[in-house]
Motif scaffolding. Structure first.
Motif, short mmCIF file in Angstrom:
data_model
loop_
_atom_site.label_atom_id
_atom_site.label_comp_id
_atom_site.label_asym_id
_atom_site.label_seq_id
_atom_site.Cartn_x
_atom_site.Cartn_y
_atom_site.Cartn_z
N TYR A 60 56.06 15.35 77.03
CA TYR A 60 54.88 14.94 77.84
C TYR A 60 53.70 14.23 76.90
CZ TYR A 60 55.63 17.83 81.74
OH TYR A 60 56.03 18.32 83.02
N VAL A 61 53.78 14.53 75.68
CA VAL A 61 52.57 13.61 74.93
C VAL A 61 53.25 12.36 75.05
CG1 VAL A 61 51.85 13.19 72.64
CG2 VAL A 61 51.98 15.48 73.46
N SER A 62 54.62 12.07 74.88
CA SER A 62 55.20 10.53 74.80
C SER A 62 54.82 9.97 76.18
CB SER A 62 56.70 10.52 74.42
OG SER A 62 57.20 9.19 74.39
N PHE A 63 55.11 10.53 77.18
CA PHE A 63 55.28 9.87 78.59
C PHE A 63 53.61 10.12 79.11
CE2 PHE A 63 56.08 10.08 83.25
CZ PHE A 63 56.74 8.67 83.43
N TRP A 64 52.97 11.27 78.99
CA TRP A 64 51.62 11.52 79.74
C TRP A 64 50.64 11.24 78.76
CZ3 TRP A 64 51.13 10.69 84.89
CH2 TRP A 64 52.28 11.22 85.52
N ASN A 67 48.20 7.63 74.74
CA ASN A 67 49.06 6.39 74.21
C ASN A 67 50.46 6.60 75.00
OD1 ASN A 67 46.69 5.13 72.70
ND2 ASN A 67 47.30 6.77 71.22
N GLY A 68 50.64 7.35 75.79
CA GLY A 68 51.90 7.32 76.43
C GLY A 68 52.49 6.13 77.20
N THR A 69 53.70 6.30 77.80
CA THR A 69 54.25 5.44 78.69
C THR A 69 53.42 5.12 79.90
OG1 THR A 69 56.59 6.41 77.84
CG2 THR A 69 56.45 4.93 79.76
N HIS A 77 43.64 5.12 80.81
CA HIS A 77 43.43 6.02 79.64
C HIS A 77 43.30 7.53 80.32
CE1 HIS A 77 42.82 2.79 76.90
NE2 HIS A 77 41.90 2.31 77.67
N PHE A 78 44.40 7.62 81.18
CA PHE A 78 44.36 9.10 81.89
C PHE A 78 45.40 10.07 81.43
CE2 PHE A 78 46.77 11.64 84.87
CZ PHE A 78 45.90 12.41 85.28
N SER A 79 44.90 11.17 81.04
CA SER A 79 45.64 12.16 80.74
C SER A 79 45.26 13.73 81.06
CB SER A 79 45.89 12.29 79.17
OG SER A 79 46.68 13.36 78.52
N PHE A 80 46.32 14.41 81.82
CA PHE A 80 45.69 15.72 81.96
C PHE A 80 46.28 16.85 81.07
CE2 PHE A 80 49.91 14.62 83.84
CZ PHE A 80 50.94 15.80 83.45
#
Length: 463
Positions: A60-64, A67-69, A77-80
């Motif tokens: 989830y960190v890598s994709f969402w 600095n993810g995919t 620069h969105f992350s939930f």
């Protein structure tokens, strides 16, 4: 304390609802429809058993992540992730395949007489689903949802990494009490509250599981003639489900391998990796062997004593579900003061042997009454009948049980972390330490290796 308690229940309940909301419709399509990739979709039911939650968190960190995919692809620069929603979504979709696998198998084996009678009386498909089918499936749905609730209730790694500031769950608070603040009294109160609640849930699960087995016993399985997805426009509902599973489960898991592929060579050249790999292999083999032996001995004892109907004996194997990895590891450190590899294997065996028992019990139950009676009559004793009849008959499920427990042990980072064994890292714990040291690419490489090994062993044992 109660604020943390209710937040833990909230997280577990919402995660279970997400898993059920996606898993039950998926179970309908895999049980009643024919489409390309159906077998592949069902094979993902192993994900929550053999892929550690730490790997899901890395995915989830890598994709969402920031600095993810997704953010790199769309320039946003969105992350939930670092919120309650992030925890619920990660845990919910992590357990979707588990619910799908259990409910789909039960759905395939439902008798169709009541549904056909309802159609003859003029009931519509929606009403039949609500009043007939879901009632018949209630035991299987409960038997799937209660373990998922417990998995989320005891969740540690995902909450540890994603919990918002000022919010935490019982499991994480217990860990902080014994490792950070050294407040043993507060940790003991939290552990007692957590365990009492879990035991109540486990007894509920035991009742629901027995009800599920009772309602399905004696029903002859008649294969259902599956229709394609095009029938009735079912694809309109199916494709969004598949898309959600891809976005929130498959793609994050795949991004672990993609993010770590560049660092795999450097990781494999390090002595620390191979030392951790050796420790994981030793603990995995020992735990798998002990769990299989204990599960086989318990299954044989129940069978020879003809006590399959005993409520008490059928409840004993589900009791370890009520004890968390953090609590049992902390309790062991209070008694033995210092952790070691043998203690780690003993604690993993105590928690994971019911996994082996469920596999082996299925194999022993397939031994017919006539074969069992002949073995008792012609053997020189009970031990002779076990060696000549039970052991050969259960050989495939013994291998499968060993593989299950080996894979679960390989992915366990919580017990080694709490035990804090000196100069002893497993691959899962090594992955966690790499992530904690902000060596994210190497953590993904190590996590990808753990996930690949776990799934290969799991699938090979199942086959």
């Amino acid at each position: 304390m109660f604020h943390t308690y209710f937040y833990t229940l909230e997280i577990a309940l919402l995660s279970t609802l997400v898993a059920a909301a996606a898993g039950i419709p998926m179970a309908y399509f895999t049980a009643r429809r024919r489409f390309p990739g159906r077998r592949l979709l069902l094979s993902f039911s192993a994900v929550s058993l053999c892929v550690p939650s730490l790997i899901v968190a890395l995915g989830y960190v890598s994709f969402w992540g920031m600095n993810g995919t997704v953010n790199r692809l769309f320039g946003t620069h969105f992350s939930f992730l670092y919120s309650t929603a992030g925890i619920v979504i990660a845990q919910g979709f992590y357990n979707v395949p588990f619910i799908t696998g259990i409910v789909s198998e039960a759905w395939e084996r439902l008798p169709h007489e009541q549904e056909n009678a309802a159609r003859l009386l003029g009931a519509g498909e929606a009403r039949i689903l609500r009043t007939v089918t879901l009632r018949q499936l209630s035991g299987a749905i409960g038997a799937a949802c209660i373990p998922v609730f417990l998995f989320c209730y005891f969740s540690f790694m995902i909450v540890l990494l994603f919990s918002p500031v000022g919010r935490s769950t019982l499991e994480v608070e217990i860990y902080h009490s014994i490792r950070t603040t050294l407040d043993v009294g507060s940790g003991a109160k939290l552990a007692l509250l957590e365990t009492v609640t879990a035991f109540a849930l486990v007894f509920a699960y035991s009742f629901v599981a027995r009800r599920s087995q009772t309602t399905s016993s004696g029903v002859e399985y008649v294969p259902f003639e599956r229709r394609g997805l095009g029938a009735g426009g079912a694809w309109i509902a199916f494709l969004p489900l598949v898309l959600l599973v891809l976005i929130f489960l498959i793609f994050p898991l795949g991004s672990v391998f993609v993010s770590g592929v560049g660092e795999a060579g450097k990781l494999l050249r390090g002595a620390s990796f191979w030392k951790a790999a050796l420790h994981s292999l030793e603990c995995g083999v020992a735990t798998g062997a002990c769990c299989t032996l204990l599960g086989f001995a318990y299954s044989v004892g129940v069978k020879l004593g003809r006590r399959q109907g005993s409520v008490f004996l059928q409840t004993v194997p589900v009791l370890p579900m009520a004890i968390s990895s953090v609590v049992i590891s902390w309790s062991a450190t209070l008694i033995f003061h210092r952790g070691n590899a043998a203690l780690l294997v003993a604690l993993q065996t105590a928690l994971y042997w019911p996994i082996a028992y469920r596999q082996i019990q299925n194999g022993i139950n397939r031994i017919s009454y006539e074969t069992d009676a002949a073995a008792r009559l012609l053997s020189r004793g009970w031990f002779d009948s076990v060696l000549r009849v039970y052991l050969p008959a259960c050989r495939p499920v013994l291998i499968s049980a060993f593989a299950y427990c080996f894979a679960v042990s390989l992915g366990d980072a919580t017990m080694p972390l709490v035990l804090s064994i000196r100069n002893f890292d497993t691959l899962a714990l090594y992955t966690y330490k790499l992530a904690g040291a902000y060596r994210f690419s190497q953590a993904c490489a190590c996590g990808g290796i753990v996930a690949a090994i776990s799934m290969i062993i799991f699938l090979a044992g199942k086959k």
